[in-house]
Design a protein around this motif. Structure first.
Motif, mmCIF file in Angstrom:
data_model
loop_
_atom_site.group_PDB
_atom_site.id
_atom_site.type_symbol
_atom_site.label_atom_id
_atom_site.label_comp_id
_atom_site.label_asym_id
_atom_site.label_seq_id
_atom_site.Cartn_x
_atom_site.Cartn_y
_atom_site.Cartn_z
ATOM 1 N N ILE A 1 -6.030 5.797 -12.651
ATOM 2 C CA ILE A 1 -5.817 4.650 -13.490
ATOM 3 C C ILE A 1 -4.174 4.089 -12.809
ATOM 4 C CG2 ILE A 1 -5.356 3.554 -15.804
ATOM 5 C CD1 ILE A 1 -7.248 5.361 -16.872
ATOM 6 N N PRO A 2 -4.268 3.055 -12.290
ATOM 7 C CA PRO A 2 -2.921 2.606 -11.644
ATOM 8 C C PRO A 2 -1.695 2.109 -12.749
ATOM 9 C CG PRO A 2 -4.399 1.177 -11.386
ATOM 10 C CD PRO A 2 -5.407 2.089 -11.813
ATOM 11 N N THR A 3 -0.673 2.532 -12.627
ATOM 12 C CA THR A 3 0.206 1.985 -13.548
ATOM 13 C C THR A 3 0.190 0.314 -13.384
ATOM 14 O OG1 THR A 3 2.221 1.930 -11.925
ATOM 15 C CG2 THR A 3 1.511 3.657 -13.362
ATOM 16 N N SER A 4 0.965 -0.186 -14.371
ATOM 17 C CA SER A 4 0.926 -1.843 -14.020
ATOM 18 C C SER A 4 1.553 -2.391 -12.816
ATOM 19 C CB SER A 4 1.673 -2.339 -15.375
ATOM 20 O OG SER A 4 3.108 -1.965 -15.305
ATOM 21 N N THR A 5 2.664 -1.723 -12.401
ATOM 22 C CA THR A 5 3.317 -2.023 -10.999
ATOM 23 C C THR A 5 2.246 -1.716 -9.944
ATOM 24 O OG1 THR A 5 5.480 -1.360 -11.828
ATOM 25 C CG2 THR A 5 5.322 -1.435 -9.640
ATOM 26 N N GLU A 6 1.605 -0.640 -10.137
ATOM 27 C CA GLU A 6 0.986 0.158 -8.911
ATOM 28 C C GLU A 6 -0.424 -1.006 -8.856
ATOM 29 O OE1 GLU A 6 1.475 4.617 -9.075
ATOM 30 O OE2 GLU A 6 -0.016 3.678 -10.177
ATOM 31 N N ALA A 7 -0.910 -1.653 -10.011
ATOM 32 C CA ALA A 7 -1.825 -2.463 -9.996
ATOM 33 C C ALA A 7 -1.597 -3.810 -9.322
ATOM 34 C CB ALA A 7 -2.495 -2.849 -11.572
ATOM 35 N N VAL A 8 -0.406 -4.194 -9.767
ATOM 36 C CA VAL A 8 0.365 -5.431 -8.927
ATOM 37 C C VAL A 8 0.283 -5.327 -7.576
ATOM 38 C CG1 VAL A 8 2.281 -6.888 -8.884
ATOM 39 C CG2 VAL A 8 1.259 -6.372 -11.124
ATOM 40 N N LEU A 9 0.666 -4.090 -7.040
ATOM 41 C CA LEU A 9 0.918 -3.866 -5.493
ATOM 42 C C LEU A 9 -0.384 -4.037 -4.900
ATOM 43 C CD1 LEU A 9 3.605 -1.039 -5.881
ATOM 44 C CD2 LEU A 9 3.994 -3.162 -4.871
ATOM 45 N N ILE B 1 1.083 -1.103 0.139
ATOM 46 C CA ILE B 1 0.125 0.105 -0.024
ATOM 47 C C ILE B 1 0.969 1.333 0.287
ATOM 48 C CG2 ILE B 1 -1.841 1.368 1.218
ATOM 49 C CD1 ILE B 1 -2.799 -0.985 0.045
ATOM 50 N N LYS B 2 1.799 1.207 0.967
ATOM 51 C CA LYS B 2 2.695 2.288 1.000
ATOM 52 C C LYS B 2 3.536 2.650 -0.413
ATOM 53 C CE LYS B 2 6.439 4.133 3.375
ATOM 54 N NZ LYS B 2 5.964 5.635 3.827
ATOM 55 N N ALA B 3 3.970 1.546 -0.930
ATOM 56 C CA ALA B 3 4.625 1.744 -2.300
ATOM 57 C C ALA B 3 3.716 2.581 -3.470
ATOM 58 C CB ALA B 3 5.191 0.454 -2.760
ATOM 59 N N ALA B 4 2.443 2.090 -3.277
ATOM 60 C CA ALA B 4 1.605 2.720 -4.407
ATOM 61 C C ALA B 4 0.947 4.027 -3.900
ATOM 62 C CB ALA B 4 0.389 1.779 -4.587
ATOM 63 N N ALA B 5 1.144 4.408 -2.449
ATOM 64 C CA ALA B 5 0.359 5.540 -2.058
ATOM 65 C C ALA B 5 0.870 6.866 -2.526
ATOM 66 C CB ALA B 5 0.723 5.805 -0.520
ATOM 67 N N GLU B 6 1.834 7.223 -3.170
ATOM 68 C CA GLU B 6 2.111 8.347 -3.913
ATOM 69 C C GLU B 6 1.373 8.817 -4.939
ATOM 70 O OE1 GLU B 6 6.058 10.680 -5.737
ATOM 71 O OE2 GLU B 6 6.459 8.817 -4.910
ATOM 72 N N HIS B 7 0.671 7.748 -5.597
ATOM 73 C CA HIS B 7 -0.221 8.077 -6.879
ATOM 74 C C HIS B 7 -1.536 7.434 -6.563
ATOM 75 C CE1 HIS B 7 -1.528 7.221 -11.175
ATOM 76 N NE2 HIS B 7 -1.393 8.506 -11.014
ATOM 77 N N VAL B 8 -1.985 6.579 -5.748
ATOM 78 C CA VAL B 8 -3.395 5.931 -5.656
ATOM 79 C C VAL B 8 -3.757 6.541 -4.404
ATOM 80 C CG1 VAL B 8 -4.502 3.958 -5.332
ATOM 81 C CG2 VAL B 8 -2.405 3.756 -6.942
ATOM 82 N N PRO B 9 -4.729 6.802 -4.373
ATOM 83 C CA PRO B 9 -5.702 7.647 -3.263
ATOM 84 C C PRO B 9 -6.057 6.525 -2.230
ATOM 85 C CG PRO B 9 -6.978 7.646 -5.033
ATOM 86 C CD PRO B 9 -5.628 7.246 -5.441
ATOM 87 N N PRO B 10 -6.146 7.013 -0.943
ATOM 88 C CA PRO B 10 -6.507 5.787 0.029
ATOM 89 C C PRO B 10 -7.617 4.840 -0.048
ATOM 90 C CG PRO B 10 -5.765 7.904 1.260
ATOM 91 C CD PRO B 10 -5.825 8.225 -0.439
ATOM 92 N N GLY B 11 -8.759 5.492 -0.638
ATOM 93 C CA GLY B 11 -10.227 4.960 -0.905
ATOM 94 C C GLY B 11 -9.961 4.141 -1.876
ATOM 95 N N GLN B 12 -9.290 4.360 -2.911
ATOM 96 C CA GLN B 12 -9.066 3.124 -4.213
ATOM 97 C C GLN B 12 -8.164 2.236 -3.387
ATOM 98 O OE1 GLN B 12 -7.170 4.892 -7.703
ATOM 99 N NE2 GLN B 12 -7.538 3.161 -9.072
#
Length: 306
Positions: free
Chosen positions: A209-217, A24-35
Motif C-alpha cells: 500500500i503506497p504512502t500518499s507521496t508514493e501514490a502521487v509519484l 519511479i526511482k523515488a518510489a522504488a525503495e518501497h514499491v516493487p517493480p511490478g506494481q
C-alpha cells in the motif's frame, strides 16, 4: 516536414521520460517493480485514449491484424520496463540511462539475426565500439578487479539494466514487424493495455500500500509517461526519424541533472568515458542509416515507374 518542431517535440518527450524515471526511482525503495509497471501503464491509458479520440482514430486506429504480435510485443516490452524500473531502485539514474543506450546497438544485431537485415562493416564497427562503451560502464559493477561484489545490489542492478536494454531491443524488432500491418496508435495503446494486465500477475509477489507521496509519484509517472509517448509519436510526424534520433542522447544530460540535484548522484569518470563511446557509436549508426536512406531514395527517383 518542419524539423525544428519535430526536434522540439522529441526533446520535450525525452525530458518527460526522464522525469517519469525520477518518479519511479523515488518510489522504488518501497514499491516493487511490478506494481510500478501497473501504475505507469494504467494511468498512461486515459491520456493515450483521449489523444486518439482527438485525432479521430478511435474507430480505425485501434483495429489490429496481428493480435498475437501485439501480445508478444507487450510481454517483451513489459519485461523490459519491469527490469528497468528494478534497476532504477539499485543504481544511480545516469548509470541506468547509460546502460540503456545498449538497446539501439543490440537492435542492429537483432535486426540482422531475426529480420535478415544486412549489416555492413561500417555499422558493425560502430556497434562494436558502442558495446565496448557499454562494457566500460558495466566494468566497475561486474568485475572483482573493478571492486565489485558479485552479490551486491549494484551488480544485480547492472544486470537488470542490461537485461532491460536487451528486451527493449527485441521489442523494437517486434514493432518493426507490427508497423507493416497495424497503425502506430494501435501499437501504443495495446502495449499499455497488455502491460497493465501482465503487471497484475505480480500482485501475489509483494505489492504494498503506497504512502500518499508514493501514490502521487506513481500516478504522475503514468500520466507523464502517457504525455511523453504522445510527444514522441508526434515528433516523427514533423521530422524524419534520422533527424530526431540523435536527440535521444539528451536524456543523459537530463539524467545527470536530475540525479545530481534530486538524488545527490555524481557520475563517475569511467561511466562518462563509456557513455561518450556509446553516444559516438550511436550517432555514427544514425548518420549511416540516413546516408543509406538518401541513396535508396535517389535510386527510387531515378528508376522509371510503371
Amino acid at each position: 516536414m518542419t524539423p525544428f518542431r519535430g526536434i522540439a517535440l522529441k526533446l520535450v518527450s525525452i525530458f518527460l521520460f526522464s522525469i517519469m524515471a525520477a518518479c519511479i526511482k523515488a518510489a522504488a525503495e518501497h514499491v516493487p517493480p511490478g506494481q510500478a509497471v501497473f501504475f505507469r501503464s494504467l494511468f498512461a491509458m486515459p491520456i493515450i485514449f483521449m489523444w486518439l479520440a482527438h485525432r479521430g482514430e478511435l474507430r480505425t486506429g485501434l483495429k489490429v491484424k496481428n493480435p498475437m504480435g501485439h501480445f508478444w510485443r507487450g510481454l517483451i516490452g513489459t519485461s523490459a520496463m519491469a527490469m528497468g524500473f528494478a534497476a532504477l531502485g539499485l543504481l544511480p539514474l545516469p548509470e541506468v540511462t547509460a546502460i540503456g543506450y545498449a538497446a539501439p546497438l543490440l537492435t542492429v544485431i537483432f535486426a540482422a539475426m531475426f529480420l535478415g537485415e544486412r549489416v555492413r562493416l561500417f555499422r558493425l564497427t560502430a556497434v562494436g565500439i558502442g558495446l565496448v562503451g557499454v562494457i566500460i560502464v558495466l566494468y566497475p559493477r561486474l568485475t572483482i578487479l573493478g571492486g565489485a561484489d558479485p552479490y551486491s545490489v549494484a551488480t544485480l542492478g547492472a544486470f537488470l539494466a542490461l537485461g532491460s536494454a536487451a528486451f527493449r531491443a527485441l521489442a523494437q524488432i517486434h514493432i518493426r514487424k507490427l508497423v507493416q500491418t497495424d497503425q502506430t496508435s494501435a501499437i501504443v495503446f495495446y502495449f499499455s493495455l497488455t502491460a497493465t494486465g501482465l503487471s497484475l500477475l505480480t500482485l501475489p509477489f509483494g505489492w504494498v500500500i503506497p504512502t500518499s507521496t508514493e501514490a502521487v509519484l506513481l500516478v504522475s509517472a503514468g500520466l507523464i509517461g502517457g504525455i511523453a509517448q504522445i510527444f514522441l509519436t508526434s515528433a516523427y510526424r514533423f521530422a524524419d526519424a534520422s533527424t530526431v534520433a540523435p536527440f535521444d542522447y539528451a536524456s543523459m544530460l537530463f539524467a545527470i541533472a536530475i540525479g545530481y540535484f534530486i538524488f545527490e548522484e555524481v557520475p563517475t569518470g569511467i561511466m562518462l568515458a563509456g557513455v561518450s563511446l556509446i553516444i559516438t557509436a550511436g550517432i555514427f549508426i544514425i548518420w549511416r542509416e540516413r546516408q543509406l536512406g538518401l541513396k535508396r531514395g535517389s535510386r527510387q527517383t531515378l528508376t522509371p515507374q510503371g
